[in-house]
Design a protein around this motif. Structure first.
Motif, mmCIF file in Angstrom:
data_model
loop_
_atom_site.group_PDB
_atom_site.id
_atom_site.type_symbol
_atom_site.label_atom_id
_atom_site.label_comp_id
_atom_site.label_asym_id
_atom_site.label_seq_id
_atom_site.Cartn_x
_atom_site.Cartn_y
_atom_site.Cartn_z
ATOM 1 N N SER A 101 -6.329 1.058 -4.852
ATOM 2 C CA SER A 101 -6.522 1.787 -5.539
ATOM 3 C C SER A 101 -7.082 2.699 -6.328
ATOM 4 N N LEU A 103 -8.818 3.645 -3.060
ATOM 5 C CA LEU A 103 -8.524 4.819 -2.685
ATOM 6 C C LEU A 103 -7.631 6.049 -2.724
ATOM 7 N N ALA A 104 -6.368 5.339 -3.397
ATOM 8 C CA ALA A 104 -6.206 6.542 -3.661
ATOM 9 C C ALA A 104 -6.016 7.310 -5.011
ATOM 10 N N ALA A 106 -9.356 8.801 -4.669
ATOM 11 C CA ALA A 106 -9.693 9.469 -3.410
ATOM 12 C C ALA A 106 -8.652 10.306 -3.537
ATOM 13 N N VAL A 107 -8.248 9.938 -2.118
ATOM 14 C CA VAL A 107 -6.343 10.942 -1.940
ATOM 15 C C VAL A 107 -6.237 12.060 -3.053
ATOM 16 N N LEU A 108 -5.874 11.301 -4.168
ATOM 17 C CA LEU A 108 -5.034 12.364 -5.302
ATOM 18 C C LEU A 108 -6.087 13.654 -6.508
ATOM 19 N N THR A 109 -7.652 13.161 -6.115
ATOM 20 C CA THR A 109 -8.558 13.993 -6.195
ATOM 21 C C THR A 109 -8.209 15.208 -5.231
ATOM 22 N N LEU A 110 -8.112 14.891 -3.792
ATOM 23 C CA LEU A 110 -8.361 15.867 -2.617
ATOM 24 C C LEU A 110 -7.085 16.134 -2.970
ATOM 25 N N LEU A 111 -6.179 16.283 -3.249
ATOM 26 C CA LEU A 111 -4.139 16.527 -3.693
ATOM 27 C C LEU A 111 -4.863 17.652 -4.848
ATOM 28 N N THR A 136 -5.737 16.057 -11.336
ATOM 29 C CA THR A 136 -6.584 14.574 -11.184
ATOM 30 C C THR A 136 -6.814 13.709 -12.149
#
Length: 219
Positions: A101, A103-104, A106-111, A136
């Motif tokens: 979760s 890690l997700a 972090a990915v959602l923040t970059l997205l 985010t």
């Protein structure tokens, strides 16, 4: 004054994002509700900073309303629903574990930063540069909504999405009218009341609010 404005805006946005990540990290529903209340304070602080920047009394009143509703009334309703939960006070088995979760998140923040970059480039002001934070929070709220199994956890995910959308609205429009914010807040309050009633009925009828277990009963 400009530097102080930017620092306070960044602090409020950082609080919004940190609280969203903490909701993903924690499993105790009581702690999640308290974190959501703190996020309501951060959202109210964000609106207050914008109100001070614009010297807007109306926006200041909106900030006070946001504080009362999102840091007071809504967490109180969630805590009241939790008080009737009996043993169901913890998200015991989410669909995605804590490490995945985070890690997700972090990915959602970059997205969010990638998707909102064109919008920020159109008007690179301090407020618009904080739009990725609001987006985010929306994405993290949606992630909570689809990966948690307890009805109350999913309700918190829905409210996180609403907080993020509200933040984006204030940051992009330089303030939302009092009447508009009041109407939206009443809609959210009504939705929470309805979902609280449904959660109570589910518990009375089936003894639990784990939606996966209810699907098994249906099957």
């Amino acid at each position: 004054m400009e530097l102080l404005y930017v620092q306070l805006l960044d602090l409020a946005c950082g609080g919004l994002l940190l609280c969203a990540v903490l909701v993903l990290w924690r499993r105790e529903l009581a702690v999640i509700i308290r974190v959501f209340a703190v996020q309501g304070v951060a959202l109210a602080a964000l609106v207050a900073v914008l109100a001070a920047r614009q010297a807007s009394l109306e926006l200041g009143m909106v900030a006070a309303g946001v504080l009362v509703l999102r840091a007071g009334v809504l967490p109180w309703l969630l805590a009241r629903a939790l008080g009737r939960a009996g043993e169901a006070r913890r998200e015991t088995d989410p669909l995605v574990n804590v490490a995945a979760s985070l890690l997700a998140a972090a990915v959602l923040t970059l997205l969010a930063y990638a998707v909102s970059r064109p919008l920020v480039d159109l008007a690179p002001a301090p407020a618009t540069q904080a739009i990725p934070v609001g987006l985010t929070v929306v994405l993290i709220g949606f992630f909570v909504l689809v990966t948690r199994r307890r009805a109350l956890s999913q309700l918190v995910g829905f409210l996180l999405m609403d907080n993020g959308i509200t933040a984006i609205g204030f940051l992009t429009t330089a303030g939302v009218g009092l009447a508009v914010e009041l109407g939206v807040s009443l809609d959210v309050l009504l939705a929470v009341l309805v979902l609280q009633i449904l959660t109570t009925r589910m518990r009375e009828a089936f003894g639990d609010t784990d939606l996966d277990e209810l699907r098994e009963l249906r099957d």
